[in-house]
Design an enzyme around this catalytic site. Structure first.
Site, short mmCIF file in Angstrom:
data_model
loop_
_atom_site.label_atom_id
_atom_site.label_comp_id
_atom_site.label_asym_id
_atom_site.label_seq_id
_atom_site.Cartn_x
_atom_site.Cartn_y
_atom_site.Cartn_z
N TYR A 14 66.95 52.74 71.91
CA TYR A 14 67.89 52.43 70.60
C TYR A 14 67.85 50.78 70.68
CZ TYR A 14 71.57 51.88 67.33
OH TYR A 14 72.51 51.80 66.25
N GLY A 73 78.30 54.89 64.01
CA GLY A 73 78.24 53.15 63.76
C GLY A 73 79.40 52.63 64.96
N THR A 74 78.92 51.78 65.30
CA THR A 74 79.99 51.06 66.17
C THR A 74 79.96 49.46 65.89
OG1 THR A 74 79.75 52.30 68.02
CG2 THR A 74 80.48 50.44 68.69
N PHE A 77 76.65 40.65 73.63
CA PHE A 77 78.15 41.15 73.72
C PHE A 77 78.33 41.64 75.20
CE2 PHE A 77 78.96 40.39 69.53
CZ PHE A 77 77.75 41.07 68.73
N SER A 115 75.84 50.88 62.27
CA SER A 115 74.63 51.24 62.23
C SER A 115 74.28 52.56 61.23
CB SER A 115 74.46 51.90 63.83
OG SER A 115 74.07 50.86 64.44
N SER A 161 87.22 49.74 68.76
CA SER A 161 85.91 49.70 69.13
C SER A 161 86.06 49.15 70.67
CB SER A 161 84.68 49.42 68.52
OG SER A 161 84.99 47.73 68.51
N ASN A 162 84.91 49.14 71.68
CA ASN A 162 85.00 49.03 72.82
C ASN A 162 85.82 49.80 73.64
OD1 ASN A 162 83.81 47.57 75.24
ND2 ASN A 162 85.64 46.46 75.26
C1 LIG Z 1 75.66 52.60 68.77
C2 LIG Z 1 76.03 52.31 67.38
N1 LIG Z 1 75.03 51.03 67.27
C3 LIG Z 1 75.63 50.29 65.98
O1 LIG Z 1 76.50 50.69 65.28
C4 LIG Z 1 75.03 48.66 66.38
C5 LIG Z 1 75.45 48.09 64.91
N2 LIG Z 1 76.39 48.41 67.16
C6 LIG Z 1 75.90 47.98 68.38
O2 LIG Z 1 74.90 47.71 68.58
C7 LIG Z 1 77.12 47.61 69.07
C8 LIG Z 1 77.52 46.04 69.42
C9 LIG Z 1 78.50 45.88 70.45
C10 LIG Z 1 79.87 46.60 69.97
C11 LIG Z 1 81.18 46.10 70.85
N3 LIG Z 1 80.61 46.44 72.01
C12 LIG Z 1 80.89 45.46 73.03
O3 LIG Z 1 81.04 44.38 72.85
C13 LIG Z 1 80.34 45.92 74.54
N4 LIG Z 1 80.52 44.78 75.44
C14 LIG Z 1 82.19 47.00 70.41
O4 LIG Z 1 82.44 48.19 70.96
O5 LIG Z 1 82.74 46.79 69.28
C15 LIG Z 1 75.13 53.54 66.78
O6 LIG Z 1 74.02 53.68 66.53
O7 LIG Z 1 75.95 54.45 66.84
#
Ligand SMILES: C[C@@H](NC(=O)[C@@H](C)NC(=O)CCCC[C@H](NC(=O)C[NH3+])C(=O)[O-])C(=O)O
Length: 351
Positions: free
Chosen positions: A159, A302-303, A120, A62, A328-329
């Site tokens: 969000y 970012g995640t 997810f 993100s 992650s996760n």
């Molecule tokens: C929160 C974060 N948002 C981002 O970066 C956006 C691009 N990522 C997500 O919405 C997480 C998607 C799932 C990740 C997965 N999680 C799962 O699959 C959970 N069941 C993982 O952790 O890789 C931000 O703004 O900081």
């Protein structure tokens, strides 16, 4: 007073906490008046054992939203997009509510549901189902519109990746170019971000890069290598590739006023509190964290499968931090990585 000198031992301790929490490796790169400093722990490749390299590229998730926000705000500056115009003015019939404005997207106040929650819900199966998929923007928006909206337009912060998918659609509609071209022309080239690219829908990370490792939901299960994917499920909301030094440069240039004129940057920093303690805020495509020492830092987290990222700067861009853990996760690892912010910007706590 201004931010304290960085506590590099504290930064290293935060990185060690991050690997202790399950990240194979982690890194931080700081910049400030004294120049740049990097710290790394662990490995960037579990198969070869290669040590985490501070120059390695990785998926920034993100933090991409801030790149997309900058491009859209530049278009607003050029009079090509009105922040308070309805999204449907530019993309007729896209959204079910003409009251949703461009600004609502940038501030996560549109009420559009985040389709990734369902996508997810089961972490690894959900990832495996989409890692090689190529989505159209409309497909992603339609996934969101199948779910109830989270609020009336403008009524509350929630969000949602959907907001920055629509931001990508607005950029392409207003310019007639793919977002990749606009990122390149308006940010990557001018700032000479040699290790930053938007290569959707290609699945590999070109050049020297870290592998990312995604933990399954089942306790005790080993992480899976999630490095290669299209990130088509996120695109303008999360598909950028970069490295620590480029993220330092990007946030420093943004907060230093090199990408947007002062009044537009001020508008970008008009914040909504996102937590009960009012220490975390969201503006237009970027976050503000108020740290314990009274210093506020601006940027994004970012995640994405296999990578946690923090990219932040002080208000004048004079001090920056870029931090990454290749997992992650794994919430504890993300929290531990976030501990680098206090060490970097609040420095040694008074004895
Ligand atoms: C929160 C974060 N948002 C981002 O970066 C956006 C691009 N990522 C997500 O919405 C997480 C998607 C799932 C990740 C997965 N999680 C799962 O699959 C959970 N069941 C993982 O952790 O890789 C931000 O703004 O900081």
């Amino acid at each position: 007073g201004g931010p304290a000198a960085p506590d590099l031992e504290g930064v290293t301790l935060a990185l060690r906490n991050t690997t202790a929490a399950g990240a194979p490796g982690a890194m931080v790169r700081l910049t400030g008046p004294a120049g740049a400093a990097t710290r790394t722990v662990g490995v960037q490749d579990r198969a070869t054992g290669a040590a985490m390299d501070p120059n390695s590229r990785f998926r920034i998730g993100s933090v991409t939203k801030t790149f997309s926000g900058v491009v859209l705000l530049q278009l607003a500056d050029e009079g090509r997009i009105g922040l308070d115009r309805p999204v449907n003015h530019y993309l007729p019939g896209l959204l079910p509510d003409d009251r949703i404005t461009v600004r609502h997207l940038l501030t996560h106040r549109s009420g559009l549901a985040d389709y990734t929650n369902a996508m997810f819900d089961r972490t690894v199966p959900g990832f495996e189902a989409v890692r090689n998929k190529v989505f159209g923007y409309h497909e992603l928006v339609n996934l969101s519109l199948r779910e109830p909206r989270t609020s009336e337009p403008g009524a509350a912060y929630a969000y949602s990746n959907t907001n920055f998918v629509v931001v990508g659609m607005l950029i392409e509609k207003a310019t007639g170019h793919p977002v990749a071209e606009e990122y390149e022309r308006r940010i990557i080239k001018p700032l000479k971000l040699k290790n930053t690219s938007y290569v959707h829908p290609r699945t590999e990370i070109k050049g020297p890069h870290a592998h990312g490792y995604l933990y399954p939901d089942e306790a005790g299960a080993p992480p899976v290598d999630s490095t290669e994917q299209t990130v088509s499920w996120a695109q303008s909301a999360g598909a950028m590739i970069s490295n620590a030094a480029d993220l330092n440069t990007f946030v420093s240039a943004l907060l230093g006023g090199r990408l947007l004129p002062a009044r537009t940057l001020d508008a970008m920093l008009a914040m909504t509190p996102t937590d009960a303690t009012h220490t975390r805020f969201y503006g237009l495509g970027l976050r503000r964290y108020d740290l314990s020492c009274g210093t506020s830092v601006y940027g994004h987290t970012g995640t994405v499968q296999g990578f946690y990222t923090y990219a932040f700067a002080t208000r004048d861009g004079g001090r920056t931090l870029a931090a990454m853990a290749n997992t992650s996760n794994r919430g504890q690892a993300n929290t531990a990585l976030g501990g680098t912010l206090e060490a970097a910007f609040c420095g040694k706590q008074p004895a």
